[in-house]
Design a protein around this motif. Structure first.
Motif, PDB file in Angstrom:
ATOM      1  N   ARG A 249       0.827  -1.209   0.000  1.00  0.00           N
ATOM      2  CA  ARG A 249       0.000   0.000   0.000  1.00  0.00           C
ATOM      3  C   ARG A 249       0.862   1.260   0.000  1.00  0.00           C
ATOM      4  O   ARG A 249       0.553   2.243  -0.675  1.00  0.00           O
ATOM      5  CB  ARG A 249      -0.932  -0.020   1.215  1.00  0.00           C
ATOM      6  N   ARG A 250       1.963   1.234   0.746  1.00  0.00           N
ATOM      7  CA  ARG A 250       2.847   2.418   0.779  1.00  0.00           C
ATOM      8  C   ARG A 250       3.514   2.653  -0.573  1.00  0.00           C
ATOM      9  O   ARG A 250       3.674   3.783  -1.010  1.00  0.00           O
ATOM     10  CB  ARG A 250       3.917   2.258   1.868  1.00  0.00           C
ATOM     11  N   VAL A 251       3.913   1.526  -1.233  1.00  0.00           N
ATOM     12  CA  VAL A 251       4.527   1.662  -2.557  1.00  0.00           C
ATOM     13  C   VAL A 251       3.522   2.304  -3.517  1.00  0.00           C
ATOM     14  O   VAL A 251       3.853   3.226  -4.272  1.00  0.00           O
ATOM     15  CB  VAL A 251       4.995   0.288  -3.092  1.00  0.00           C
ATOM     16  N   ARG A 252       2.283   1.829  -3.470  1.00  0.00           N
ATOM     17  CA  ARG A 252       1.264   2.350  -4.380  1.00  0.00           C
ATOM     18  C   ARG A 252       1.093   3.862  -4.171  1.00  0.00           C
ATOM     19  O   ARG A 252       1.018   4.625  -5.133  1.00  0.00           O
ATOM     20  CB  ARG A 252      -0.070   1.633  -4.153  1.00  0.00           C
ATOM     21  N   ASP A 253       1.087   4.277  -2.897  1.00  0.00           N
ATOM     22  CA  ASP A 253       0.971   5.704  -2.566  1.00  0.00           C
ATOM     23  C   ASP A 253       2.188   6.496  -3.006  1.00  0.00           C
ATOM     24  O   ASP A 253       2.084   7.500  -3.700  1.00  0.00           O
ATOM     25  CB  ASP A 253       0.844   5.866  -1.042  1.00  0.00           C
ATOM     26  N   ALA A 254       3.365   5.999  -2.573  1.00  0.00           N
ATOM     27  CA  ALA A 254       4.600   6.761  -2.803  1.00  0.00           C
ATOM     28  C   ALA A 254       4.882   6.917  -4.287  1.00  0.00           C
ATOM     29  O   ALA A 254       5.448   7.917  -4.719  1.00  0.00           O
ATOM     30  CB  ALA A 254       5.775   6.076  -2.106  1.00  0.00           C
ATOM     31  N   CYS A 255       4.488   5.921  -5.085  1.00  0.00           N
ATOM     32  CA  CYS A 255       4.766   5.990  -6.515  1.00  0.00           C
ATOM     33  C   CYS A 255       3.568   6.516  -7.294  1.00  0.00           C
ATOM     34  O   CYS A 255       3.589   6.533  -8.520  1.00  0.00           O
ATOM     35  CB  CYS A 255       5.161   4.623  -7.060  1.00  0.00           C
ATOM     36  N   ASP A 256       2.528   6.899  -6.562  1.00  0.00           N
ATOM     37  CA  ASP A 256       1.317   7.414  -7.187  1.00  0.00           C
ATOM     38  C   ASP A 256       0.900   6.504  -8.352  1.00  0.00           C
ATOM     39  O   ASP A 256       0.660   6.958  -9.479  1.00  0.00           O
ATOM     40  CB  ASP A 256       1.565   8.855  -7.682  1.00  0.00           C
ATOM     41  N   ALA A 257       0.870   5.192  -8.039  1.00  0.00           N
ATOM     42  CA  ALA A 257       0.661   4.200  -9.094  1.00  0.00           C
ATOM     43  C   ALA A 257      -0.818   3.887  -9.232  1.00  0.00           C
ATOM     44  O   ALA A 257      -1.335   2.968  -8.603  1.00  0.00           O
ATOM     45  CB  ALA A 257       1.469   2.940  -8.775  1.00  0.00           C
ATOM     46  N   GLN A 258      -1.526   4.642 -10.062  1.00  0.00           N
ATOM     47  CA  GLN A 258      -2.963   4.458 -10.242  1.00  0.00           C
ATOM     48  C   GLN A 258      -3.277   3.163 -10.978  1.00  0.00           C
ATOM     49  O   GLN A 258      -4.268   2.503 -10.683  1.00  0.00           O
ATOM     50  CB  GLN A 258      -3.564   5.636 -11.035  1.00  0.00           C
ATOM     51  N   ASP A 259      -2.440   2.822 -11.962  1.00  0.00           N
ATOM     52  CA  ASP A 259      -2.718   1.639 -12.785  1.00  0.00           C
ATOM     53  C   ASP A 259      -1.827   0.468 -12.400  1.00  0.00           C
ATOM     54  O   ASP A 259      -1.503  -0.375 -13.228  1.00  0.00           O
ATOM     55  CB  ASP A 259      -2.486   1.963 -14.268  1.00  0.00           C
ATOM     56  N   LEU A 260      -1.420   0.429 -11.130  1.00  0.00           N
ATOM     57  CA  LEU A 260      -0.490  -0.621 -10.718  1.00  0.00           C
ATOM     58  C   LEU A 260      -1.117  -2.000 -10.909  1.00  0.00           C
ATOM     59  O   LEU A 260      -2.255  -2.244 -10.504  1.00  0.00           O
ATOM     60  CB  LEU A 260      -0.118  -0.438  -9.239  1.00  0.00           C
ATOM     61  N   GLN A 261      -0.337  -2.868 -11.530  1.00  0.00           N
ATOM     62  CA  GLN A 261      -0.786  -4.248 -11.709  1.00  0.00           C
ATOM     63  C   GLN A 261       0.033  -5.119 -10.765  1.00  0.00           C
ATOM     64  O   GLN A 261       1.264  -5.158 -10.862  1.00  0.00           O
ATOM     65  CB  GLN A 261      -0.560  -4.655 -13.164  1.00  0.00           C
TER      66      GLN A 261
END
Ligand SMILES: [Zn+2]
Length: 757
Positions: A249-261
């Motif tokens: 969850r932190r990676v998704r936030d920190a990288c602002d990864a909206q389309d993260l797969q």
């Protein structure tokens, strides 16, 4: 190589080692223990498991042609052996193709397949394809997280083959880098300054990258991250699972990864339920871990296939062919592929050790590993089916498996039967006996409280004097403060807990040599240093009287009782053997060196013995490549690995020193070696190359002499140190083994010279 022969030699070596310690005086116990060891108490029958074949999927080239993959993938994903080579076209397994297509949907997905199934291609191909389409150098597109650096390192090697082999240096189509904390400072700086397209790391490092300011550039270039892969997902459990899921969850936030797969790989699950139920279960867990939906249909399992033709096994005509095939000892497995897979024996072997059909569906699943020998073994099963003797069945099954390894599929070059042999080896537990006369007591190696079916007779562990093999019950005594009633309970040899109403001790009962009751006889039996001179005769030292064996009558229920048998009770630590008289000083508190039980021999030594044995036998296998003659060892933590490495080194060093001493003694002939020449002769016998011990192998003249002298001095010290008695209970020294005899100058003359005494 005949793996069954190797297994037998390995077990034989280990058996010799284990049995060399088990000195048991009591004939009944000795017979019982040896029979149990022979029958596989410490090494049950090995289990066999075939690596199944996977259903084939598409060729990479076809996927490129159908525009599923970028055209450069044709050049990248090939089977390449060396850097210059272009390589051969690659064909995916069915589950890999499925994964490539699942990735295309943009959904999160999980690959859950067995070892050797090429899990990593299931995410590498889609990631590389994405980078190729986007263009390399647009920041970090994928982060792949491994639970262990070893996995990360091996993946780095695989990526090198695909992305570097066949390309000029600097012209690789996709850049990747490992960032785990093992890199040099220079490498780290380079990665921070110029992050790759694909970053391989571990979850601890990833956590640090998110927090440390000097690595901020890595996070900055990973904005809009596309792929986050968690390899070996099943390893994240409990608190660690919670940590990793918050990290995602932190990676998704920190990288602002909206389309993260999110992608995960996992071992096959052997949980309950059908394949569909398991997929749903995995999807639920993965959804929690990723904090994002994983649909059950995005859980991709392995699709297995049989190498041998589909056959109705219970069919009488097949059974007849099988019976004919295995009863004739002149028939051997065919060596050509088509012949081999059509052989009725091959068909039966694959259906027994390889794959089986899942209940309530027609899906092929792996079979549970199975032993060849033993009452539930495959040989017995084959013998029941065909009426052929079990011995012959063992022979044909082993022959069939080995032949299946030699014969390979012309399309894939893989052996028809790649199989694994699992051998469990245990160091054993204790021998237990009831508190009855040695002639009639109940003996067992299976730890339990009571004699089976009789709760009035307790079982206690028995341990053995290392010197004579006399057995003692290893007990803890409890005294009731009011009634003074005493009860005896089982105790672990290393348990030395001591308090007023409870203490550790031993019980002795040897009808052939009972502990005496008169003081004259007792004085004859105690060690010399328990005695002192008093008015011209010997008497017991006062302070030791409390340590004398005490006679207690005990019933089979473990309580003091006038109707019970007489036992002699001694307190721990063990001071002397009531049978052979070997004695130990008061300062030697641990009893492990004095007494042995079936299971006390060290785990480290056992591992060392097994490892050495495996390597020694592998070295003699002419049919193996040099690089295949190796041993891979796993432990569940680093401390154990360090301990084992140190133990191994030490064992080899002691072995080397002792072998040099033995050679020097043999070379010296009947006169033997004297103290003043000992270290020189052993140094010569060792004959070590200078560079193995000299800090400066180029030393000359006086310098060289001094270097050699330094080693000789060390050897001189180590030799005597090693000849101390009992300092290594698991590797007794040369004198204790009877390989070396030590005499003392002038000892005889001195003994004869009355005036000196
Ligand atoms: Zn003894």
């Amino acid at each position: 190589m005949d793996i069954f022969g190797l297994r037998n030699r390995l077990v034989q070596d280990y058996s010799n080692y284990i049995q060399s310690f088990i000195l048991i005086q009591d004939a009944r116990v000795r017979k019982y223990v040896h029979e149990n060891i022979e029958n596989g108490l410490l090494w049950p029958d090995p289990l066999i498991q075939l690596n199944p074949s996977f259903e084939t999927g598409e060729w990479i080239d076809d996927l490129v042609q159908h525009e599923v993959l970028h055209e450069e993938c044709t050049r990248i994903f090939r089977i390449k052996e060396d850097p210059e080579e272009e390589g051969k076209p690659l064909r995916l397994h069915q589950h890999q193709s499925d994964a490539v297509k699942a990735a295309k949907t943009g959904n999160n997905y999980i690959l859950t397949t067995g070892t050797g199934s090429g899990k990593s291609l299931a995410y590498i191909v889609p990631i590389v394809d994405h980078v190729l389409r986007l263009g390399s150098g647009k920041g970090i597109q994928a982060i792949i997280v491994y639970p262990m650096n070893a996995l990360c390192n091996s993946q780095h090697g695989e990526l090198t083959k695909f992305l570097c082999y066949g390309y000029p240096k600097g012209a690789e189509p996709v850049r990747f880098a490992r960032y785990t904390g093992q890199e040099s400072d220079e490498e780290k700086q380079e990665i921070i300054a110029k992050p790759p397209d694909i970053l391989l790391t571990n979850y601890v490092m990833l956590e640090l990258i998110l927090t440390r300011p000097f690595e901020k550039n890595i996070v900055d270039t990973a904005q809009g991250l596309r792929f986050l892969v968690l390899d070996e997902l099943h390893t994240y459990r409990g608190r660690q699972g919670a940590d990793v899921s918050l990290l995602v969850r932190r990676v998704r936030d920190a990288c602002d990864a909206q389309d993260l797969q999110c992608v995960g790989t996992s071992a096959t699950l052997a949980g309950p339920g059908t394949y569909e139920e398991q997929r749903k279960e995995i999807a639920d867990v993965a959804t929690k871990l990723f904090g994002d939906m994983v649909k059950p249909e995005m859980v991709i399992g392995e699709t297995l296939k049989k190498a041998t033709p589909e056959t109705d096994l219970p069919d009488p005509s097949f059974l007849e062919q099988l019976q004919v095939r295995i009863s004739d000892s002149n028939l051997h497995p065919p060596t050509d592929y088509q012949g081999f897979i059509a052989d009725p024996l091959s068909i039966w072997i694959e259906n027994t050790f390889g794959v089986t059909i899942e209940k309530d569906s027609d899906r092929l699943i792996r079979t549970t590993p199975k032993s060849i020998t033993g009452p539930d073994g495959a040989a017995k099963q084959l013998s029941n089916l065909t009426g052929v003797s079990e011995t012959r069945c063992i022979e044909v099954i082993q022959e069939g498996l080995l032949a299946g390894y030699q014969c390979s599929d012309p399309d894939t070059n893989f052996p028809v039967f790649a199989f694994r042999l699992h051998q469990f080896i245990s160091r054993g537990d204790n021998v237990y006996a009831s508190l009855e006369s040695p002639k009639s007591r109940y003996i067992t190696v299976y730890g339990q409280q009571f004699v089976p079916g009789d709760r009035s007779r307790i079982l206690l562990p028995i341990v053995f004097c290392r010197e004579c093999g006399q057995e003692y019950y290893c007990v803890r005594i409890h005294r009731e403060p009011d009634s003074n009633q005493r009860t005896f309970q089982p105790r672990d040899l290393s348990d030395r807990y001591h308090e007023e109403e409870t203490e550790p001790g031993f019980l002795y009962n040897n009808p052939d040599k009972p502990w005496p009751e008169t003081i004259e006889e007792i004085i004859e039996r105690v060690p010399n240093d328990w005695l002192e001179e008093h008015r011209g005769s010997s008497r017991l030292k006062k302070n030791l009287r409390k340590n004398l064996p005490e006679r207690i009558y005990i019933g089979p229920h473990g309580r003091g009782s006038d109707e019970g048998l007489p036992f002699s009770y001694v307190k721990a630590p063990f001071r002397f053997c009531l049978n052979c008289g070997v004695s130990y000083g008061a300062r030697q508190v641990s009893d492990i060196g004095k007494i042995t039980s079936l299971g006390t021999e060290g785990r480290s030594t056992a591992t060392t013995i097994l490892s050495l044995s495996a390597i020694r036998h592998l070295k003699n296998e002419d049919s193996l490549d040099e690089k295949a003659k190796k041993l891979l060892s796993f432990t569940d933590n680093r401390q154990d690995a360090s301990l084992q490495a140190g133990h191994f080194n030490d064992f080899v060093e002691i072995g080397l020193l002792r072998s040099a001493l033995l050679r020097a003694a043999k070379n010296a002939g009947p006169d033997g070696l004297s103290h003043d020449e000992l270290s020189l002769r052993v140094f010569d016998a060792l004959d070590l190359p200078l560079d193995l011990y000299a800090a400066r192998p180029e030393a000359k003249f006086r310098d060289l002499e001094d270097t050699k002298k330094a080693l000789r001095n060390v050897i001189g010290y180590r030799l005597y140190h090693d000849l101390r008695r009992g300092w290594r209970v698991t590797s007794p020294n040369l004198e204790q083994c009877g390989l070396l005899e030590i005499n003392y100058s002038s000892l005889r003359e001195l003994c004869k010279a009355e005036d000196e005494w």
